[in-house]
Motif scaffolding. Structure first.
Motif, PDB file in Angstrom:
ATOM      1  N   PHE A 100      31.729 -40.174  32.874  1.00  0.00           N
ATOM      2  CA  PHE A 100      32.316 -41.156  31.963  1.00  0.00           C
ATOM      3  C   PHE A 100      32.085 -42.576  32.481  1.00  0.00           C
ATOM      4  N   VAL A 101      32.363 -42.816  33.752  1.00  0.00           N
ATOM      5  CA  VAL A 101      32.184 -44.149  34.336  1.00  0.00           C
ATOM      6  C   VAL A 101      30.723 -44.569  34.252  1.00  0.00           C
ATOM      7  N   ASP A 102      29.805 -43.633  34.454  1.00  0.00           N
ATOM      8  CA  ASP A 102      28.372 -43.949  34.309  1.00  0.00           C
ATOM      9  C   ASP A 102      28.073 -44.420  32.885  1.00  0.00           C
ATOM     10  N   ARG A 103      28.677 -43.763  31.899  1.00  0.00           N
ATOM     11  CA  ARG A 103      28.441 -44.148  30.501  1.00  0.00           C
ATOM     12  C   ARG A 103      29.047 -45.519  30.209  1.00  0.00           C
ATOM     13  N   VAL A 104      30.205 -45.820  30.810  1.00  0.00           N
ATOM     14  CA  VAL A 104      30.810 -47.146  30.643  1.00  0.00           C
ATOM     15  C   VAL A 104      29.857 -48.221  31.141  1.00  0.00           C
ATOM     16  N   TRP A 179      33.066 -49.029  12.385  1.00  0.00           N
ATOM     17  CA  TRP A 179      31.928 -48.377  13.019  1.00  0.00           C
ATOM     18  C   TRP A 179      31.479 -49.029  14.330  1.00  0.00           C
ATOM     19  N   PRO A 180      31.382 -50.353  14.443  1.00  0.00           N
ATOM     20  CA  PRO A 180      30.914 -50.930  15.709  1.00  0.00           C
ATOM     21  C   PRO A 180      31.762 -50.523  16.915  1.00  0.00           C
ATOM     22  N   GLN A 181      33.079 -50.353  16.702  1.00  0.00           N
ATOM     23  CA  GLN A 181      33.929 -49.865  17.785  1.00  0.00           C
ATOM     24  C   GLN A 181      33.788 -48.349  17.957  1.00  0.00           C
ATOM     25  N   LYS A 182      33.750 -47.649  16.834  1.00  0.00           N
ATOM     26  CA  LYS A 182      33.715 -46.184  16.900  1.00  0.00           C
ATOM     27  C   LYS A 182      32.468 -45.674  17.589  1.00  0.00           C
ATOM     28  N   GLU A 183      31.317 -46.344  17.360  1.00  0.00           N
ATOM     29  CA  GLU A 183      30.100 -45.840  17.987  1.00  0.00           C
ATOM     30  C   GLU A 183      30.175 -45.935  19.515  1.00  0.00           C
ATOM     31  N   VAL A 184      30.924 -46.927  20.012  1.00  0.00           N
ATOM     32  CA  VAL A 184      31.119 -47.023  21.458  1.00  0.00           C
ATOM     33  C   VAL A 184      32.005 -45.876  21.938  1.00  0.00           C
ATOM     34  N   TRP A 185      33.071 -45.598  21.194  1.00  0.00           N
ATOM     35  CA  TRP A 185      33.946 -44.467  21.535  1.00  0.00           C
ATOM     36  C   TRP A 185      33.152 -43.156  21.572  1.00  0.00           C
ATOM     37  N   LEU A 186      32.307 -42.951  20.574  1.00  0.00           N
ATOM     38  CA  LEU A 186      31.519 -41.723  20.524  1.00  0.00           C
ATOM     39  C   LEU A 186      30.559 -41.634  21.699  1.00  0.00           C
ATOM     40  N   GLN A 187      29.973 -42.759  22.068  1.00  0.00           N
ATOM     41  CA  GLN A 187      29.066 -42.785  23.205  1.00  0.00           C
ATOM     42  C   GLN A 187      29.813 -42.446  24.495  1.00  0.00           C
ATOM     43  N   LEU A 188      31.016 -42.982  24.644  1.00  0.00           N
ATOM     44  CA  LEU A 188      31.797 -42.725  25.853  1.00  0.00           C
ATOM     45  C   LEU A 188      32.321 -41.289  25.894  1.00  0.00           C
ATOM     46  N   LYS A 189      32.713 -40.787  24.744  1.00  0.00           N
ATOM     47  CA  LYS A 189      33.240 -39.424  24.662  1.00  0.00           C
ATOM     48  C   LYS A 189      32.159 -38.401  24.965  1.00  0.00           C
TER      49      LYS A 189
END
Length: 231
Positions: A100-104, A179-189
């Motif tokens: 997760f931290v790597d993805r952040v 969507w701009p926020q959600k796509e970041v959430w999906l990437q992190l998840k």
């Protein structure tokens, strides 16, 4: 928070109720919308809505088109993020957290996204001494990558159009706007069943909250989570 497939909430499967809360997270909805999404009869939908209000999963808001409207409450947000996955071992949780931290860091280093992660903290069972954990609970705080409002709006619109070109359909105005926020959430998840993501706002009401800073300024995070204690 952990739920099981056998658990019943408000007369329905806990997993179904979780899905309903996730569907309406960040938007207003009516009883008829619950009826449609859950495929219930009118009286069944009304009973479900009333029981979710009693359980403080949802709360009334401004009526919409002369019909009572609701929004997901703080407790409902926590429930929406609950996991139904089996408990994991500490070593597995540590791997999930590292990934997760790597993805952040990857998101923050990229110029592709309209939002970046200004803060991320670990809390929950992973900070305990037990070897069997519910899941990896992390709260994140997103901030716009661009401060200028006009340029930020243009950037967000580019991200929406890009998603549409790739086949994503926005069924509501809220889906389009978020969507701009959600796509970041999906990437992190990253579809991890062992990782549970939360917003900082969900931590404010938690008593005796212990957290560990993963990303961000310690003083700023402390001011955002005044009820918490960094460890």
């Amino acid at each position: 928070m952990r739920i099981t497939k056998e658990e019943i909430v408000a007369g329905h499967s806990a997993v179904q109720v979780r899905g309903l809360l996730r569907r309406f997270d960040g938007m207003f909805f009516t009883r008829s919308a619950v009826e449609r999404v859950m495929r219930l009869k009118s009286e069944q939908a009304e009973k479900l809505v009333n029981e979710m209000v009693v359980l403080e999963l949802i709360e009334p808001t401004t009526p919409f088109d002369n019909e009572a409207a609701f929004e997901v409450a703080e407790r409902g947000l926590a429930f929406a993020n609950a996991t139904a996955a089996k408990p994991i071992y500490q070593r597995t949780a540590e791997r999930v957290l590292r990934e997760f931290v790597d993805r952040v860091h990857a998101v923050n280093a990229s110029k592709e996204y309209a939002f970046k992660i200004s803060g991320a903290v670990l809390f929950g069972s992973m900070l305990s001494c037990t070897d069997r954990l519910g899941d990896v609970d992390v709260a994140i705080d997103l901030k716009p990558r661009i401060s200028d409002p006009i340029q930020r709006r243009q950037f967000c619109n580019r991200r929406r159009r890009s998603a549409q070109k790739q086949g994503r359909v926005f069924s509501t105005a809220t889906d389009w706007a978020m969507w701009p926020q959600k796509e970041v959430w999906l990437q992190l998840k990253a579809r991890s069943r062992s990782l549970s993501l939360h917003e900082f706002d969900q931590l404010i009401q938690m008593e005796n909250l212990r957290y560990r800073i993963l990303v961000g300024d310690a003083d700023l995070i402390a001011s955002q989570i005044p009820t918490g204690c960094a460890v």
